[in-house]
Design a protein around this motif. Structure first.
Motif, PDB file in Angstrom:
ATOM      1  N   UNK A   9      33.817  38.766  32.241  1.00  0.00           N
ATOM      2  CA  UNK A   9      33.864  39.850  33.211  1.00  0.00           C
ATOM      3  C   UNK A   9      35.324  40.135  33.572  1.00  0.00           C
ATOM      4  N   UNK A  10      35.733  41.389  33.443  1.00  0.00           N
ATOM      5  CA  UNK A  10      37.133  41.733  33.695  1.00  0.00           C
ATOM      6  C   UNK A  10      37.288  42.624  34.929  1.00  0.00           C
ATOM      7  N   UNK A  11      36.409  42.481  35.899  1.00  0.00           N
ATOM      8  CA  UNK A  11      36.508  43.299  37.104  1.00  0.00           C
ATOM      9  C   UNK A  11      37.820  43.008  37.828  1.00  0.00           C
ATOM     10  N   UNK A  12      38.358  44.001  38.542  1.00  0.00           N
ATOM     11  CA  UNK A  12      39.612  43.773  39.290  1.00  0.00           C
ATOM     12  C   UNK A  12      39.485  42.609  40.276  1.00  0.00           C
ATOM     13  N   UNK A  13      38.342  42.473  40.928  1.00  0.00           N
ATOM     14  CA  UNK A  13      38.159  41.379  41.892  1.00  0.00           C
ATOM     15  C   UNK A  13      38.203  40.025  41.186  1.00  0.00           C
ATOM     16  N   UNK A  14      37.545  39.935  40.056  1.00  0.00           N
ATOM     17  CA  UNK A  14      37.553  38.676  39.305  1.00  0.00           C
ATOM     18  C   UNK A  14      38.968  38.354  38.823  1.00  0.00           C
ATOM     19  N   UNK A  15      39.711  39.373  38.385  1.00  0.00           N
ATOM     20  CA  UNK A  15      41.101  39.146  37.956  1.00  0.00           C
ATOM     21  C   UNK A  15      41.937  38.616  39.116  1.00  0.00           C
ATOM     22  N   UNK A  16      41.760  39.176  40.289  1.00  0.00           N
ATOM     23  CA  UNK A  16      42.493  38.717  41.470  1.00  0.00           C
ATOM     24  C   UNK A  16      42.112  37.278  41.804  1.00  0.00           C
ATOM     25  N   UNK A  17      40.831  36.958  41.742  1.00  0.00           N
ATOM     26  CA  UNK A  17      40.379  35.592  42.011  1.00  0.00           C
ATOM     27  C   UNK A  17      40.938  34.620  40.970  1.00  0.00           C
ATOM     28  N   UNK A  18      41.004  35.065  39.734  1.00  0.00           N
ATOM     29  CA  UNK A  18      41.558  34.240  38.661  1.00  0.00           C
ATOM     30  C   UNK A  18      43.038  33.966  38.914  1.00  0.00           C
ATOM     31  N   UNK A  19      43.764  34.982  39.348  1.00  0.00           N
ATOM     32  CA  UNK A  19      45.195  34.819  39.654  1.00  0.00           C
ATOM     33  C   UNK A  19      45.398  33.816  40.791  1.00  0.00           C
ATOM     34  N   UNK A  20      44.573  33.916  41.825  1.00  0.00           N
ATOM     35  CA  UNK A  20      44.677  32.982  42.950  1.00  0.00           C
ATOM     36  C   UNK A  20      44.315  31.563  42.522  1.00  0.00           C
ATOM     37  N   UNK A  21      43.312  31.435  41.663  1.00  0.00           N
ATOM     38  CA  UNK A  21      42.925  30.113  41.157  1.00  0.00           C
ATOM     39  C   UNK A  21      44.060  29.498  40.343  1.00  0.00           C
ATOM     40  N   UNK A  22      44.726  30.302  39.532  1.00  0.00           N
ATOM     41  CA  UNK A  22      45.853  29.795  38.733  1.00  0.00           C
ATOM     42  C   UNK A  22      46.931  29.229  39.643  1.00  0.00           C
ATOM     43  N   UNK A  23      47.223  29.951  40.702  1.00  0.00           N
ATOM     44  CA  UNK A  23      48.234  29.489  41.658  1.00  0.00           C
ATOM     45  C   UNK A  23      47.836  28.148  42.266  1.00  0.00           C
ATOM     46  N   UNK A  24      46.586  28.009  42.652  1.00  0.00           N
ATOM     47  CA  UNK A  24      46.113  26.763  43.253  1.00  0.00           C
ATOM     48  C   UNK A  24      46.083  25.620  42.238  1.00  0.00           C
ATOM     49  N   UNK A  25      45.678  25.913  40.997  1.00  0.00           N
ATOM     50  CA  UNK A  25      45.669  24.874  39.962  1.00  0.00           C
ATOM     51  C   UNK A  25      47.083  24.363  39.694  1.00  0.00           C
ATOM     52  N   UNK A  26      48.081  25.253  39.771  1.00  0.00           N
ATOM     53  CA  UNK A  26      49.471  24.821  39.575  1.00  0.00           C
ATOM     54  C   UNK A  26      49.906  23.950  40.742  1.00  0.00           C
ATOM     55  N   UNK A  27      49.581  24.356  41.940  1.00  0.00           N
ATOM     56  CA  UNK A  27      50.006  23.611  43.131  1.00  0.00           C
ATOM     57  C   UNK A  27      49.322  22.256  43.238  1.00  0.00           C
ATOM     58  N   UNK A  28      48.028  22.214  42.990  1.00  0.00           N
ATOM     59  CA  UNK A  28      47.235  21.006  43.242  1.00  0.00           C
ATOM     60  C   UNK A  28      46.805  20.257  41.985  1.00  0.00           C
TER      61      UNK A  28
END
Length: 189
Positions: free
Chosen positions: A2-21
C-alpha cells in the motif's frame, strides 16, 4: 505494498524510531506514539511490526533504485563518469533518505525470511547497477581487482559514511564521491 500518503508518512516516522531505538527495542506502543495514533490504529495500516520494517526497507531501496537509474540515464557513457555518478547517487540516497537506509543497512537481518525473500530482488537490482558500472570501469582499466571485492569495498565505504559524514562540514557529497573514486583508481604514471 500500500503506497497511500498516510502509510508513507507512518513508514518515515517508523524509520526514524528504528534508527533511534533499534528495531528490537522499538515497541508497537512507541511506534503508535511517534505516529500520533493509538496502538490499535497502527494495525489498520500494517499487519505487524515486521511489516513496518519491510515497508521502511522497501521504500528506501526503491528510492535508491530510482535515484541511481535516473542518474545513470542522464550521464555520459564514459565508465569513469558513470562510476562517479553512481557514487554520487548513492550518497544522495543516503543523505536524503538517511533513516530508511540506516534501517536497511543495520536491520536487514531482523527481517523474517518471507520479507527478506520479497525484498532481495530490490537489493539485487540495485547491486546489479553497481556491478555493471564496476565491470565497465574494470574493462576500461580505470580500476583493478576482483569485481566482487571492489563492489563490496565501494559500497561498504559509501554506506559507512552514514556513521561519520557531516553534511555541514567542509566536503560536499559530490566531493566525497569524487574522493572515493579517486582512491580506487590507480595513480597516473
Amino acid at each position: 505494498m500500500n503506497a497511500s500518503p498516510r502509510r508513507k508518512e507512518l513508514t518515515r516516522l517508523a524509520a526514524q524510531l528504528f534508527v533511534q531505538e533499534g528495531f528490537d527495542r522499538t515497541t508497537v506502543r512507541m511506534l503508535a506514539q511517534e505516529m500520533g495514533i493509538k496502538s490499535g490504529s497502527l494495525f489498520h495500516h500494517f499487519k505487524d511490526k515486521q511489516e513496518i520494517l519491510a515497508a521502511v526497507i522497501e521504500e528506501g531501496t526503491q528510492n535508491a533504485l530510482i535515484i541511481a537509474r535516473k542518474a545513470l540515464d542522464e550521464c555520459a557513457a564514459d565508465p569513469e563518469i558513470r562510476l562517479r555518478t553512481m557514487a554520487r547517487a548513492h550518497l544522495e540516497t543516503l543523505f536524503t533518505d538517511r533513516n530508511a537506509h540506516v534501517v536497511a543497512l543495520f536491520e536487514w537481518r531482523r527481517l523474517d525470511p518471507e520479507a527478506r525473500a520479497h525484498l532481495s530482488h530490490l537489493r539485487d537490482a540495485y547491486e546489479a547497477l553497481w556491478v555493471t558500472v564496476i565491470d565497465d570501469a574494470l574493462e576500461a582499466g580505470l580500476i583493478r581487482g576482483d569485481r566482487f571485492l571492489v563492489s563490496r569495498f565501494v559500497l561498504g565505504a559509501l554506506n559507512w559514511t552514514v556513521r561519520w559524514y557531516d553534511p555541514n562540514g567542509p566536503r560536499s557529497p559530490d566531493d566525497l564521491a569524487d574522493e572515493l573514486v579517486a582512491m580506487i583508481m590507480p595513480a597516473s604514471t
